[in-house]
Design a protein around this motif. Structure first.
Motif, PDB file in Angstrom:
ATOM      1  N   GLY A 150    -104.582 -43.984  44.569  1.00  0.00           N
ATOM      2  CA  GLY A 150    -104.063 -44.283  45.913  1.00  0.00           C
ATOM      3  C   GLY A 150    -104.992 -43.772  46.990  1.00  0.00           C
ATOM      4  O   GLY A 150    -104.569 -43.221  48.004  1.00  0.00           O
ATOM      5  N   VAL A 200    -103.809 -36.266  49.564  1.00  0.00           N
ATOM      6  CA  VAL A 200    -104.771 -37.357  49.803  1.00  0.00           C
ATOM      7  C   VAL A 200    -105.166 -37.383  51.290  1.00  0.00           C
ATOM      8  O   VAL A 200    -106.335 -37.555  51.636  1.00  0.00           O
ATOM      9  CB  VAL A 200    -104.176 -38.725  49.368  1.00  0.00           C
ATOM     10  CG1 VAL A 200    -105.107 -39.867  49.741  1.00  0.00           C
ATOM     11  CG2 VAL A 200    -103.909 -38.735  47.863  1.00  0.00           C
ATOM     12  N   ALA A 213    -113.168 -50.427  40.738  1.00  0.00           N
ATOM     13  CA  ALA A 213    -113.520 -50.641  42.145  1.00  0.00           C
ATOM     14  C   ALA A 213    -113.774 -49.298  42.825  1.00  0.00           C
ATOM     15  O   ALA A 213    -113.139 -48.295  42.508  1.00  0.00           O
ATOM     16  CB  ALA A 213    -112.382 -51.372  42.858  1.00  0.00           C
TER      17      ALA A 213
HETATM   18  P1  FAD Z   1    -111.137 -42.017  46.173  1.00  0.00           P
HETATM   19  O1  FAD Z   1    -111.084 -41.849  47.645  1.00  0.00           O
HETATM   20  O2  FAD Z   1    -111.772 -40.954  45.364  1.00  0.00           O
HETATM   21  O3  FAD Z   1    -109.679 -42.286  45.666  1.00  0.00           O
HETATM   22  C1  FAD Z   1    -109.327 -42.268  44.307  1.00  0.00           C
HETATM   23  C2  FAD Z   1    -107.891 -41.800  44.172  1.00  0.00           C
HETATM   24  O4  FAD Z   1    -107.530 -41.833  42.802  1.00  0.00           O
HETATM   25  C3  FAD Z   1    -107.704 -40.386  44.645  1.00  0.00           C
HETATM   26  O5  FAD Z   1    -106.649 -40.335  45.595  1.00  0.00           O
HETATM   27  C4  FAD Z   1    -107.380 -39.600  43.383  1.00  0.00           C
HETATM   28  O6  FAD Z   1    -106.473 -38.545  43.611  1.00  0.00           O
HETATM   29  C5  FAD Z   1    -106.783 -40.676  42.505  1.00  0.00           C
HETATM   30  N1  FAD Z   1    -106.906 -40.390  41.065  1.00  0.00           N
HETATM   31  C6  FAD Z   1    -107.915 -39.786  40.408  1.00  0.00           C
HETATM   32  N2  FAD Z   1    -107.670 -39.709  39.096  1.00  0.00           N
HETATM   33  C7  FAD Z   1    -106.473 -40.289  38.906  1.00  0.00           C
HETATM   34  C8  FAD Z   1    -105.666 -40.504  37.769  1.00  0.00           C
HETATM   35  N3  FAD Z   1    -106.065 -40.093  36.552  1.00  0.00           N
HETATM   36  N4  FAD Z   1    -104.487 -41.112  37.923  1.00  0.00           N
HETATM   37  C9  FAD Z   1    -104.071 -41.542  39.144  1.00  0.00           C
HETATM   38  N5  FAD Z   1    -104.801 -41.341  40.260  1.00  0.00           N
HETATM   39  C10 FAD Z   1    -105.978 -40.738  40.151  1.00  0.00           C
HETATM   40  N6  FAD Z   1    -118.606 -41.876  52.176  1.00  0.00           N
HETATM   41  C11 FAD Z   1    -119.156 -42.196  53.325  1.00  0.00           C
HETATM   42  O7  FAD Z   1    -119.421 -43.395  53.569  1.00  0.00           O
HETATM   43  N7  FAD Z   1    -119.424 -41.204  54.247  1.00  0.00           N
HETATM   44  C12 FAD Z   1    -119.103 -39.875  54.017  1.00  0.00           C
HETATM   45  O8  FAD Z   1    -119.309 -39.013  54.848  1.00  0.00           O
HETATM   46  C13 FAD Z   1    -118.538 -39.511  52.799  1.00  0.00           C
HETATM   47  N8  FAD Z   1    -118.210 -38.212  52.520  1.00  0.00           N
HETATM   48  C14 FAD Z   1    -117.650 -37.905  51.289  1.00  0.00           C
HETATM   49  C15 FAD Z   1    -117.329 -36.580  50.959  1.00  0.00           C
HETATM   50  C16 FAD Z   1    -116.778 -36.246  49.696  1.00  0.00           C
HETATM   51  C17 FAD Z   1    -116.417 -34.822  49.372  1.00  0.00           C
HETATM   52  C18 FAD Z   1    -116.558 -37.277  48.764  1.00  0.00           C
HETATM   53  C19 FAD Z   1    -115.975 -36.955  47.401  1.00  0.00           C
HETATM   54  C20 FAD Z   1    -116.859 -38.604  49.109  1.00  0.00           C
HETATM   55  C21 FAD Z   1    -117.419 -38.921  50.356  1.00  0.00           C
HETATM   56  N9  FAD Z   1    -117.739 -40.256  50.724  1.00  0.00           N
HETATM   57  C22 FAD Z   1    -118.294 -40.570  51.905  1.00  0.00           C
HETATM   58  C23 FAD Z   1    -117.456 -41.339  49.867  1.00  0.00           C
HETATM   59  C24 FAD Z   1    -116.129 -41.981  50.229  1.00  0.00           C
HETATM   60  O9  FAD Z   1    -115.235 -41.017  50.684  1.00  0.00           O
HETATM   61  C25 FAD Z   1    -115.683 -42.672  48.996  1.00  0.00           C
HETATM   62  O10 FAD Z   1    -116.614 -43.706  48.720  1.00  0.00           O
HETATM   63  C26 FAD Z   1    -114.270 -43.229  49.088  1.00  0.00           C
HETATM   64  O11 FAD Z   1    -113.333 -42.193  49.125  1.00  0.00           O
HETATM   65  C27 FAD Z   1    -113.998 -44.152  47.908  1.00  0.00           C
HETATM   66  O12 FAD Z   1    -112.660 -44.507  47.902  1.00  0.00           O
HETATM   67  P2  FAD Z   1    -111.913 -44.784  46.541  1.00  0.00           P
HETATM   68  O13 FAD Z   1    -110.533 -45.186  46.950  1.00  0.00           O
HETATM   69  O14 FAD Z   1    -112.722 -45.702  45.721  1.00  0.00           O
HETATM   70  O15 FAD Z   1    -111.898 -43.394  45.776  1.00  0.00           O
END
Ligand code: FAD
Ligand code: DHB
Length: 390
Positions: free
Chosen positions: A10, A39, A284
């Protein structure tokens, strides 16, 4: 429970896809390991491409972003005692970026999911994916003592780098490409006026620094730190002093400091997993790829995955057309690798690499000299920074 699409994670990727599918009548559920508060306490990306902003509007989540987000037509690079501007508008042929925090964007997505009665289940444990190669995959998770089962047509792995989805692809199928950088970014959020209306990326012999912002009263600053450093070992005073030391004097003199609201270290990593589809599982966002944050591509790459996946699922459910789903991995990866290249290039150009040869330092300096002496080089930077077309 039976749904058409089961989304694991999420974060922004999972929520955006869930909202877009729901608006088209495609039944889905989001399983999130953490609480909503957890989150929403994460401070991450701040720069959005217009393609992402358009997708937020399509998801009926763009109102606050359009009201409170800032359009940025350019940014600054401080290096070798000068400050040069990258005019994004001129060099990208009229485009720009939107400065709007990931935290706010995620909040907007959660509110939109609530409004439509979207199914988002928090605090799930032991998520496991089953029968992904069959026509009837399912996902199980634990809620206290109870194991729940979700039957679905497709599973979307949007559970970030540390999630379980990618690990469900057999080792002899999955190829992983990785580079870990020997430093991280220490980030501070503070309720202070930003030092500059536009972002400043600073290359300095003490290490890289970035002055960013969330609004005219909320600043986000970063400094490059060794991997071994811990955020709690950095006092606010030490952070501000180090940031000032890396900025041009006239900028440092204007910097308004204050207590940090959030302080954390993010290690820098480049990572791609291929393929992004295995059977009925589609990966994704960060579940499939990570970039060092220097080019602001991470969240934006997640958005392009969601764009491709959303359209592929629509084609499947509305027209019985499988071409989008079949081509998803190749299409997404082609754009992902371009974001990898750009992020690696920006990172290499602007950071101090311990152990670099003097020759390599000279090349780094020449990269910037060349950039600001060539309209073509600036155009290349600008078209990548505002985002390549989906
Ligand atoms: P995420 O945001 O990681 O979301 C994944 C979700 O899945 C999380 O809420 C997690 O709790 C959940 N999850 C994990 N494992 C499980 C499981 N087993 N079961 C159910 N749920 C689960 N990008 C930029 O462009 N600029 C920035 O400044 C930048 N800073 C960042 C700083 C940090 C510390 C990090 C980690 C990333 C940063 N990024 C940045 C990258 C950007 O934040 C990510 O690309 C973005 O969050 C990707 O979104 P997502 O939904 O794919 O993954
Ligand atoms: C931010 C982070 C980045 O990596 C970047 O390139 C620009 C802005 C930010 O958090 O504001």
């Amino acid at each position: 429970m039976k749904v058409q699409v089961c989304i694991i994670g999420g974060g922004p990727s999972g929520l955006l896809l869930s909202q877009l599918l729901h608006l088209k009548g495609i039944d889905n559920v989001v399983l999130e390991r953490q609480s909503r508060q957890y989150v929403l306490a994460r401070i991450r990306a701040g720069v959005l491409e217009h393609g992402f902003a358009a997708l937020m509007r399509e998801a009926q989540c763009g109102e606050r972003m359009d009201r409170e987000g800032e359009i940025h037509d350019g940014f600054l690079i401080a290096h070798d005692g000068v400050m040069d501007r990258v005019d994004l508008h001129t060099y990208s042929g009229g485009s720009s970026v939107v400065v709007y925090g990931q935290t706010e964007l995620t909040r907007d997505l959660y509110e939109a999911r609530d409004k439509l009665g979207g199914k988002v289940i928090h605090n799930v444990e032991d998520v496991a994916l089953h029968d992904l190669k069959s026509d009837a995959p399912y996902v199980t998770y634990r809620d206290g003592d109870q194991i729940n089962r979700i039957d679905c047509d497709y599973v979307i792995g949007a559970d970030g780098f540390h999630g379980v989805s990618r690990k469900a692809i057999p080792k002899d199928v999955l190829r992983e490409y990785e580079r870990v950088y020997p430093f991280g970014w220490l980030g501070v959020l503070s309720r202070t006026k930003p030092v500059s209306p536009e972002l400043i990326y600073a290359k300095h012999e003490r290490g890289f620094a970035l002055c960013s912002l969330r609004s005219q009263v909320l600043s986000r600053y970063y400094i490059q730190v060794p991997l071994e450093d811990k955020a709690e070992d950095w006092s606010d005073e030490a952070f501000w002093a180090e940031l000032k030391a890396r900025l041009p004097e006239e900028v440092a003199a204007k910097l308004v400091t204050g207590p940090s609201i959030e302080k954390s270290i993010a290690p820098l990593r480049s990572f791609v997993a291929e393929p992004m589809r295995w059977g009925r599982l589609f990966l994704a966002g960060d579940a499939a790829h990570i970039v060092p944050p220097t080019g602001a591509r991470g969240l934006n790459s997640a958005a392009s995955d969601i764009y491709y996946l959303y359209h592929a699922l629509l084609d499947h459910y509305q027209n019985g057309d499988e071409a989008g789903l079949d081509g998803y991995s190749a299409k997404a990866l082609a754009r992902v690798w371009k974001a990898q290249r750009f992020s690696w290039w920006m990172t290499t150009m602007l950071h101090r690499f311990p152990g670099n040869l003097p020759y390599e330092d000279k090349l780094q300096q020449t990269e910037l000299d060349y950039l600001f002496s060539s309209d073509k080089a600036l155009s290349s930077l600008a078209e990548n920074y505002v985002g390549l077309p989906f």
